[in-house]
Design a protein around this motif. Sequence first.
Motif, PDB file in Angstrom:
ATOM      1  N   ILE A  51       0.822  -1.210   0.000  1.00 28.36           N
ATOM      2  CA  ILE A  51       0.000   0.000   0.000  1.00 28.36           C
ATOM      3  C   ILE A  51       0.856   1.260   0.000  1.00 28.36           C
ATOM      4  CG2 ILE A  51      -1.547   1.419   1.419  1.00 28.36           C
ATOM      5  CD1 ILE A  51      -3.192  -0.938   2.044  1.00 28.36           C
ATOM      6  N   ASP A  57      -0.053   5.355  -4.287  1.00 25.83           N
ATOM      7  CA  ASP A  57      -0.196   4.283  -3.295  1.00 25.83           C
ATOM      8  C   ASP A  57      -0.907   3.068  -3.873  1.00 25.83           C
ATOM      9  OD1 ASP A  57      -3.071   4.425  -2.943  1.00 25.83           O
ATOM     10  OD2 ASP A  57      -2.771   6.226  -1.731  1.00 25.83           O
ATOM     11  N   ILE A  59      -3.617   1.489  -3.049  1.00 23.05           N
ATOM     12  CA  ILE A  59      -5.066   1.564  -3.258  1.00 23.05           C
ATOM     13  C   ILE A  59      -5.385   2.204  -4.609  1.00 23.05           C
ATOM     14  CG2 ILE A  59      -7.223   2.560  -2.412  1.00 23.05           C
ATOM     15  CD1 ILE A  59      -6.229   0.249  -0.730  1.00 23.05           C
ATOM     16  N   MET A  78      -2.896  -7.957  -1.165  1.00 25.86           N
ATOM     17  CA  MET A  78      -2.325  -6.745  -0.575  1.00 25.86           C
ATOM     18  C   MET A  78      -1.311  -7.117   0.517  1.00 25.86           C
ATOM     19  SD  MET A  78      -3.946  -4.432  -2.314  1.00 25.86           S
ATOM     20  CE  MET A  78      -3.482  -2.913  -1.479  1.00 25.86           C
ATOM     21  N   THR A  80       0.852  -5.164   3.403  1.00 25.69           N
ATOM     22  CA  THR A  80       0.967  -3.849   4.008  1.00 25.69           C
ATOM     23  C   THR A  80       1.204  -3.916   5.498  1.00 25.69           C
ATOM     24  OG1 THR A  80      -0.176  -1.766   4.417  1.00 25.69           O
ATOM     25  CG2 THR A  80      -1.528  -3.728   4.257  1.00 25.69           C
ATOM     26  N   ASP A  87      -8.538  -0.397   7.160  1.00 28.63           N
ATOM     27  CA  ASP A  87      -7.652  -0.563   6.014  1.00 28.63           C
ATOM     28  C   ASP A  87      -7.931  -1.872   5.286  1.00 28.63           C
ATOM     29  OD1 ASP A  87      -6.091   1.839   6.204  1.00 28.63           O
ATOM     30  OD2 ASP A  87      -5.154   0.987   7.973  1.00 28.63           O
ATOM     31  N   GLY A  91      -9.266  -2.088   1.424  1.00 25.24           N
ATOM     32  CA  GLY A  91      -8.614  -2.858   0.378  1.00 25.24           C
ATOM     33  C   GLY A  91      -9.567  -3.823  -0.298  1.00 25.24           C
TER      34      GLY A  91
END
Length: 226
Positions: A51, A57, A59, A78, A80, A87, A91
């Motif tokens: 991320i 970034d 996202i 993802m 991160t 968060d 995602g």
Amino acid sequence: MIYLLEDDNSIRELVAYTLNTTGLQTKGFEKPSLFWSACKDCLPDLILLDIMLPEEDGIQILQKLRQQEHTKRIPVLMLTAKSTEYDKVLGLDKGADDYLTKPFGMMELLARVKALLRRMENLHTIAQNMFVLGDLVVNQERYEITKKGVLLTVTKKEFDLLWYLLENQNRVLTREQLLNRVWGYDFDGESRTVDVHIRTLRQKLGEYGKYIETVRGVGYKIGGIV
């Protein structure tokens, strides 16, 4: 081919080394610009996406992937350091297929990666307008659902809802996404409309209704098909 977008050199090298040594061909990128350039030459089978990145970034990158026809079905895991529930939901809401919080073990990462690749290898979509699971057949061209050769009676909205879930197998779709896609952006009803249609759809599908999974606080997905 697996693409890994991670700006931390030590993590990128360790992950790439681990996957490559297990026979999973992997390329690592430290910048989004390098990642996008590689995608123009060859699309990956799976993307591991951090991320917190320079340039843009994760996202934002995820949103772009899901908006483009040629990349929207590529599974994304993802990676991160962010671990809050918000968060994770963000995602998933933007189209991530899975989520792994740093620090993570290589064995867990490998298991998640193999699971996502298995899902892609075992997609039951045949051709562009038909889906088959056991004795259940969903035919988009004819707008028909049959089970054991018997035609099921479903409404157009129920069919569209099921087909959209099937198009996004193993991906969580929010109620808002389902409303916008199936009912249209100008729909002014309640989000419970989705819940009601999901309930009746499950009933009509019988034993296959179990594949429509509820993701608490987020929405629904077609899952468990591996």
